[in-house]
Structure formats: C-alpha cells, structure tokens
Scaffold this active site. Sequence first.
Site, PDB file in Angstrom:
ATOM      1  N   CYS A  72       0.832  -1.200   0.000  1.00 41.45           N
ATOM      2  CA  CYS A  72       0.000   0.000   0.000  1.00 41.45           C
ATOM      3  C   CYS A  72       0.871   1.257   0.000  1.00 41.45           C
ATOM      4  CB  CYS A  72      -0.922  -0.021   1.215  1.00 41.45           C
ATOM      5  SG  CYS A  72      -2.164   1.301   1.215  1.00 41.45           S
TER       6      CYS A  72
ATOM      7  N   CYS B 202      -0.882   8.739   6.894  1.00 40.87           N
ATOM      8  CA  CYS B 202      -2.243   8.409   6.497  1.00 40.87           C
ATOM      9  C   CYS B 202      -3.098   8.165   7.741  1.00 40.87           C
ATOM     10  CB  CYS B 202      -2.243   7.172   5.600  1.00 40.87           C
ATOM     11  SG  CYS B 202      -1.483   7.429   3.985  1.00 40.87           S
TER      12      CYS B 202
ATOM     13  N   CYS C  47      -3.256   4.715   9.502  1.00 41.70           N
ATOM     14  CA  CYS C  47      -1.954   4.188   9.913  1.00 41.70           C
ATOM     15  C   CYS C  47      -1.247   5.074  10.940  1.00 41.70           C
ATOM     16  CB  CYS C  47      -1.048   4.022   8.691  1.00 41.70           C
ATOM     17  SG  CYS C  47      -1.724   2.882   7.460  1.00 41.70           S
TER      18      CYS C  47
ATOM     19  N   CYS D 218       7.907   3.867   5.422  1.00 45.56           N
ATOM     20  CA  CYS D 218       7.027   3.525   4.297  1.00 45.56           C
ATOM     21  C   CYS D 218       7.816   3.202   3.044  1.00 45.56           C
ATOM     22  CB  CYS D 218       6.057   4.662   4.026  1.00 45.56           C
ATOM     23  SG  CYS D 218       6.876   6.215   3.585  1.00 45.56           S
TER      24      CYS D 218
END
Length: 241
Positions: free
Chosen positions: A125, A208, A211, A236
Amino acid sequence: MLKKNRMKKESDITELVSLLRGKSIKESLEILTLQFPDKVLFTTSFGAEDQVITHFIFENNLPVEIATIDTGRLFPETYKVFNETLKKYQKKIKIYFPDHESVESMVTDKGPYSFYYTRENRLECCRIRKVEPLNRALKDIKVWISGIRADQSEERSQMDWFEYDKNKKLYKFSPLYNWSYKEVMSFITKNNVPYNILHDKDFISVGCEPCTRAVKPGEDFRSGRWWWETGGLKECGLHIK
C-alpha cells in the site's frame, strides 16, 4: 554574492558538503539552486518540520519547487493545513496522486484495510500510494529536500544531513536534521507558520489516517505509525535507500 560553480561530477559529495557546511538554511538552499538550477525539489507532507522548510522557501522566494503526495487516505486536518499554507504564502504546491489503476486493483483484490493484515500488504500500500508518486515527482531532479530529523528514529539517526542516494541518483538534503522537535515547534510559533493541529493532540508524526495514532508518554516519535506491527522498520519506503 554566490557564484555558479556547478559540480563536474554529481557524485562528488565532498565538495558540496564543503560548500554547505556552516551555512544557514537559506544560504544552503541558495547554493543548491545555483548548483542545480530547476533541479531542486522539496516534498512536503505538511508535518511540522515540512512547514518550517516551506516557510524558508516561500518567505525567501527561493527557486525550489514544492510538491506533495495525496495518498487518498490523509487526515482532514492535513488538508486544512495544506489549504492554510496556500492562503498564507500565495504560492503553489504541486500535487501528485497514486496511479488510480494500481489503487483500484489493490483495493478490489484485498479490500480497503489490507495493510492491517500483513506487513507485506502494508508495504504494498505504501509503495502504491507513496513511493511510486514520489518517484514520479523526483524524475530528473538532482537535489531532494527532506524534512527528516536525526532524533525521529534510530534508523534516521544513522542517516546524515547531506547524502547521495545511489538508487535515486540524486542528493538528499535534510536542513533540519540536527534540530529538536522543540526547536521546530518554537520556530512555528515565533513565525506564525500554519501547522497541523494534530500535533497538539500528541500526533508527532502524521501520515495516512488509518496508519497513524497519537504517541503515548515515553514512546518514540515513530511509535504512532503502523503501531500494530512488531519488529521491522517504521518506514514507508520513501527514505530507505
């Protein structure tokens, strides 16, 4: 007056470090834009550190492009500080979105919260929503300006304030690398810089919405990111070489 003295070898980091060492943030950015005209990019996620750097660039009318990545899963508060930044400085920030077909395929196959199930899903993602758009933003760029700081995590403390990224084939400059979080917030207050109000609610690192959570007393800066994962880097992929 700074002189144009472009590097003969883009991998010659020693000479650049010598030019930048001891200079102010404004002076450093001026040097880099002279060395690499139209090839210096700052990417912002509208966190506190990024807002400080944005202020330096916009207030001094420096020829540094500012870009941001809209993952499609951001907090409403992040969009608000984005808008407040545009209103205050009256300058544009270029926005990049993920490839819609990749997002559609991932969510169709695995659902909207696949990242909670496995670390592999979470990294997928992040790759689709963050890394791929970043790579597009950095295409043909020679210097990437970043808001990372050394005390954000153990991994980031092993980085440096100026580096050459061999994978991305560019220089990476982190002008606030040796700043403390307290110094960052003090600068924001003193200079009336727009900031994400989530920082006032113990969201130290804001990513995000699904998260990110608030950081508890005694936890490190990155503990609010992907908190359900045990072990592994709390990254990430944007800042991993």
